[in-house]
Design a protein around this motif. Structure first.
Motif, short mmCIF file in Angstrom:
data_model
loop_
_atom_site.label_atom_id
_atom_site.label_comp_id
_atom_site.label_asym_id
_atom_site.label_seq_id
_atom_site.Cartn_x
_atom_site.Cartn_y
_atom_site.Cartn_z
N GLN A 19 38.71 35.77 39.78
CA GLN A 19 38.56 36.94 38.93
C GLN A 19 37.26 36.88 38.14
OE1 GLN A 19 41.38 39.40 39.03
NE2 GLN A 19 41.25 38.10 40.84
N THR A 60 38.23 31.71 36.79
CA THR A 60 39.56 32.24 36.51
C THR A 60 40.15 32.74 37.82
OG1 THR A 60 38.97 32.86 34.26
CG2 THR A 60 40.89 33.95 35.22
N ILE A 61 41.34 32.25 38.14
CA ILE A 61 41.96 32.48 39.45
C ILE A 61 43.24 33.29 39.30
CG2 ILE A 61 42.92 31.37 41.51
CD1 ILE A 61 39.99 30.73 41.12
N ASP A 62 43.42 34.27 40.17
CA ASP A 62 44.71 34.94 40.31
C ASP A 62 45.40 34.28 41.50
OD1 ASP A 62 46.89 36.50 40.88
OD2 ASP A 62 45.84 38.41 40.70
N THR A 92 50.12 36.17 35.96
CA THR A 92 49.59 34.93 35.41
C THR A 92 48.29 34.55 36.10
OG1 THR A 92 51.80 34.09 34.93
CG2 THR A 92 50.04 32.48 35.03
N THR A 93 47.30 34.13 35.33
CA THR A 93 46.07 33.60 35.90
C THR A 93 45.93 32.14 35.47
OG1 THR A 93 44.74 34.31 34.00
CG2 THR A 93 44.89 35.82 35.89
N ASP A 124 42.84 28.97 34.88
CA ASP A 124 41.43 28.58 34.82
C ASP A 124 41.24 27.26 35.54
OD1 ASP A 124 40.59 30.78 33.37
OD2 ASP A 124 40.88 29.80 31.43
N MET A 170 46.75 26.52 32.66
CA MET A 170 47.52 27.75 32.80
C MET A 170 48.65 27.77 31.80
SD MET A 170 49.60 27.01 36.33
CE MET A 170 50.34 28.64 36.27
#
Length: 293
Positions: A183, A204-206, A229-230, A232, A250
């Motif tokens: 993201q 930042t990851i989905d 929820t994401t 890092d 997270m």
């Protein structure tokens, strides 16, 4: 469900992966080059000319790490978890360390791993596509090492987590596996770790968009629960591209969960040998599958 979720995340490649923080790659000796006539003395070199390359996205970072790892095929990996969520699940004292010989093919990798959790210490060895788990502590000494082939290991939930430590050793592959779920990505500065300057990147990851959610320890049920929820992922990398640590941060049900994988001793000698045959019991026999046969 909370305990299951955190256990799976802990077992992930990026959570294993897996708290020291300095890649001990072989440092090349610095040789002073002759100064050409009319050129500036070495001490006056333009700083911009020697600044490390800063990558712009996770794909580029993955490629940088892959190139560096290829030159250093062994690594020491340490893992741990923290945060209120881990403490509540009783995982705050979980630690895991491993010496790993990397290879292009998964089955050619070798590993010596130790894991401490809930007062128990366990050793695992991977040699010639066979995993050996030291079950002596859990069995009260009745069973020594239990052996199982890699092709059978994934079907055994109680042992499959050991494979994730191997996944966590390949930081480049972990980054590549979640690159399509990014993201945001930024170079967040530099840090000095054990006297060495490292570049710090935060992505930042989905997790629901990852092409390989299993690399994060997530199954479909857990992905559904994490729809909003994401997480890092913080990467620390030396100027020549070797990863020194990856943090996953997270929130789980309102509480912070942090998993850290640290890398060191890149390129150092690692020897992993199978235990003596007299101390090994095949997994199906140890589990009673062969009883009465």
């Amino acid at each position: 469900m909370r305990r299951r979720k955190m256990t799976a995340l802990l077992a992930a490649g990026a959570v294993g992966l897996t708290l020291t923080a300095c890649g001990a790659a072989d440092d090349a000796d610095v040789v002073d080059e002759p100064t050409a006539a009319g050129s500036a003395p070495a001490g006056d070199v333009d700083e911009a000319a020697v600044e490390p390359v800063v990558v712009e996205d996770l794909v580029a970072l993955s490629e940088q790490m892959a190139a560096a790892q290829a030159e250093h095929p062994t690594v020491h990996v340490e893992s741990g978890v923290g945060g209120d969520a881990a403490e509540e699940a009783g995982m705050g004292e979980f630690t895991q360390s491993a010496d790993i010989v990397l290879a292009e093919k998964f089955e050619d990798m070798r590993m010596r791993m130790t894991m401490d959790m809930m007062g128990l210490s366990m050793e695992a060895l991977l040699v010639d596509s066979t995993m050996y788990m030291d079950m002596s502590a859990m069995s009260g000494g009745e069973v020594g090492y239990v052996s199982i082939d890699l092709e059978d290991l994934e079907d055994e939930p109680g042992m499959a987590g050991a494979l994730d430590t191997l996944d966590s050793a390949d930081a480049a592959a972990q980054a590549e596996a979640v690159a399509d779920a990014v993201q945001s990505f930024e170079h967040t500065g530099t840090e000095t770790v054990d006297g060495q300057e490292v570049e710090v990147y935060t992505a930042t990851i989905d997790p629901t968009l990852a092409s390989d959610p299993a690399s994060l320890g997530l199954d479909q049920e857990m992905l559904d629960e994490m729809a909003r929820t994401t997480m890092d992922m913080v990467f620390r990398v030396t100027e020549d591209g070797l990863p020194t640590s990856i943090d996953i941060v997270m929130e789980i049900e309102g509480q912070e969960f942090v998993a850290t994988t640290a890398y060191s001793d890149w390129g150092e000698d690692v020897t992993v040998e199978a235990p003596p045959a007299s101390k090994v019991t095949p997994y199906d026999e140890a589990m009673g599958a062969g009883a009465g046969a």
